[in-house]
Motif scaffolding. Structure first.
Motif: not given
Length: 621
Positions: A202-203, A205, A250
């Motif tokens: 997930q997420r 780059t 994060m």
């Protein structure tokens, strides 16, 4: 006048006491017939400190009067504070209710909380190649060719400069370390959830997504087997793509490394950093077995020597990486354990070329070391190599502006120096420091030139890594040499040549080849290939002139051979054969895993503590 005389007398008294203290701690080795027993040494040290205490004198750096162990020594001494130690301590502190236990942790490197650069993802690239965190083994091939093989020297160990989070398969762990596959699956779940990692798929780059998409297009199967969001190597999958979580949050803070698993403020723990363990002291006990009753340590800065004592029912847990078998090597005959120092290996690390990334891809600081790992399996039978071993070849991916990319890997380029420079560099730390900074300066100069000619672009690169077919050993010479049997078997060359010729096209999918003139310079200096026709030359040159390891030294105290698996008695888990109180709980306890071994090291420490203290936590004295 009287006051002055009193001060002189007090200073003379303290001086005499200090001299007595130094004689106990720093005296040269004497013959066994005249050597005091550890109990006599302990009593004399205690008497000297009582005199010093009455004089109201503090000797900073020598000892703390409040932290001294009782006369019977420490209940638990953990040598090292790396991955294995963090896994061990996390489970030990959870399962042992006795808060009277005294636990001493000795670390050769610095305190993690003061080496702040390594705690942030942006500064990680700097600390990875600077300072004294990264040091070299004296590693060589069977014919003496030097190998640039590094190690982490800091609290947290390899987990402080590496963040690949991939487990070996439970099938492999069961075969190498004993117990069932289900046992290892359950233990992974217990350990993994403590890292509190989110789903790595997930997420992503843009660059990570770009790498995943193109590697999958090359026929690699995306691994979906994760326990608490941390993946494991999959058996019988020839080409697999693994996305793994990192230790950073994060905001780029390293908040979920092995160091974070341990409550270092627990009242039972005494942590001492910048300390080297020079010698383990064994005495006969329980018939033919030997017990480690003390160890001689040395302060890195002051060179002050000291003797640490182990309680009669205490244990020593070796989690010092390459130092674990090294400390046991002088005692092989006493322990009757010839397997100590055997079955040693490290991953080959073969750098590939730099390729220009697509201009529309947004670069993130998280992409310097992309959280993606591809594995291509070389099958011996399919390659008409009937006596060979199936070999997993891994691809690590890197990206970033040239300055970042080359700076982070500048110490890797030491491998391309002539052997006559590298050979003394392995034994002389200052020469290593000097050489890597000269290389870094040259790399920076080249970067300026390339930036002027090519522009400020983003590059993509990779390293392939795999296990050598033959295992090596620790030597007994004074130089602490490690012999790695790289290229003793022709399979080592076969694997690299076959996989590179077949998979070099993957790099061209990730980015464009650099200009011809840059390819020429890069290839001329390193022999790194940009086409399949250049692969044979690269592998042959690498095998003789540019040997580089992935800094994953394993083996030397291997379970079953040098230490007990604990399957017959859990209290014997990791127990070094011939000893009754020394256990190994780090990567030296196993053969080299096929993937990055960081999680395997955590798991071994966690496993040893689970076995030693899981069923008898209430009964620990």
């Amino acid at each position: 006048m009287k006051l002055i005389l009193c001060k002189i007398l007090i200073l003379w008294h303290v001086g005499q006491s200090t001299m007595a203290f130094h004689q106990v701690r720093v005296r040269p080795a004497v013959a066994a017939a005249t050597r005091r027993s550890p109990r006599q040494e302990s009593l004399q040290i205690q008497q000297s400190k009582q005199v010093l205490s009455r004089s109201s004198t503090k000797l900073y750096g020598l000892f703390s009067l409040n932290d001294e162990p009782p006369d019977d020594g420490y209940d638990l001494v953990v040598v090292g504070s790396g991955n294995g130690a963090c896994g061990f301590l996390a489970k030990y502190l959870e399962q042992v209710d006795n808060h009277e236990q005294r636990v001493l942790v000795l670390e050769q490197g610095g305190n993690f909380f003061y080496t702040s650069d390594i705690t942030h993802q942006l500064a990680w690239t700097k600390s990875y190649s600077e300072g004294d965190i990264f040091q070299l083994h004296n590693a060589r091939t069977s014919n003496g060719t030097p190998i640039v093989s590094g190690r982490a020297c800091t609290m947290g160990g390899g987990g402080s400069i590496n963040y690949t989070m991939i487990h070996e398969s439970s099938k492999w762990l069961a075969r190498m370390l004993g117990h069932s596959e289900q046992y290892w699956d359950d233990l992974k779940h217990d350990l993994n959830q403590r890292f509190r990692r989110s789903d790595p798929t997930q997420r992503e780059t843009p660059i990570t997504n770009h790498i995943v998409k193109n590697v999958a297009a090359e026929g690699f199967t995306i691994d979906q087997d994760m326990i608490a969001n941390i993946p494991s190597y999959q058996e019988d999958v020839d080409n697999q793509l693994i996305q793994f979580p990192t230790q950073f949050d994060m905001f780029g803070q390293r908040t979920n490394s092995g160091v974070s698993l341990v409550n270092w403020e627990d009242s039972r723990i005494e942590l001492r950093t910048r300390v080297s363990v020079d010698e383990l002291v064994f005495e006969p006990r329980d018939g033919q077995l030997s017990a480690c009753v003390a160890m001689k340590i040395r302060q890195q800065s002051s060179k002050m020597e000291e003797t640490i004592h182990v309680a009669k029912h205490g244990r020593v847990i070796l989690c010092a990486g390459a130092a674990s078998p090294r400390l046991l090597m002088p005692h092989r005959e006493t322990l009757g354990n010839a397997a100590i120092g055997k079955f040693v290996n490290d991953h080959f690390a073969m750098p590939l070329g730099i390729y220009l990334s697509k201009k529309d891809l947004l670069l993130s600081p998280k992409d310097i070391y992309a959280p993606v790992f591809a594995i291509a399996t070389w099958r011996a039978q399919e390659r008409n190599y009937p006596h060979g071993k199936d070999t997993a070849v891994g691809f690590d991916f890197f990206s970033g502006q040239l300055q970042q990319l080359l700076y982070m890997t500048s110490h890797l380029y030491l491998a391309f120096l002539p052997n006559f420079i590298k050979s003394p560099m392995l034994n002389i730390p200052f020469l290593f420091f000097l050489t890597k900074n000269v290389v870094r300066g040259l790399v920076s100069s080249i970067n300026v030139l390339i930036t002027l000619l090519v522009g400020d672009v983003v590059f993509v690169s990779a390293i392939i890594k795999y296990n050598a077919a033959s295992e090596g050993q620790y030597e007994t010479d004074k130089d602490n040499r490690i012999t790695l049997r790289w290229f003793d078997d022709d399979q080592d060359k076969r694997v690299a040549k076959d996989i590179l010729k077949e998979r070099l096209s993957l790099m061209e999918k990730l980015g464009q080849k650099p200009p011809k003139w840059l390819q020429f310079i890069y290839h001329s200096l390193t022999k790194i290939p940009f086409s399949a026709s250049q692969v044979d030359e690269y592998v042959d040159h690498y095998s003789k002139n540019s040997l580089l390891s992935e800094q994953h030294m394993a083996g030397g105290c291997v379970f079953s051979d040098a230490a007990d698996t604990g399957e017959s008695s859990r209290q014997r888990t990791g127990l070094v054969h011939g000893s009754c109180n020394v256990h190994v709980a780090d990567l030296s306890a196993t053969h080299l895993p096929r993937v990055s071994p960081q999680m395997t090291a955590y798991l071994i420490g966690f496993h040893v503590a689970s076995q030693l203290y899981g069923a008898t936590a209430k009964d620990v004295p």
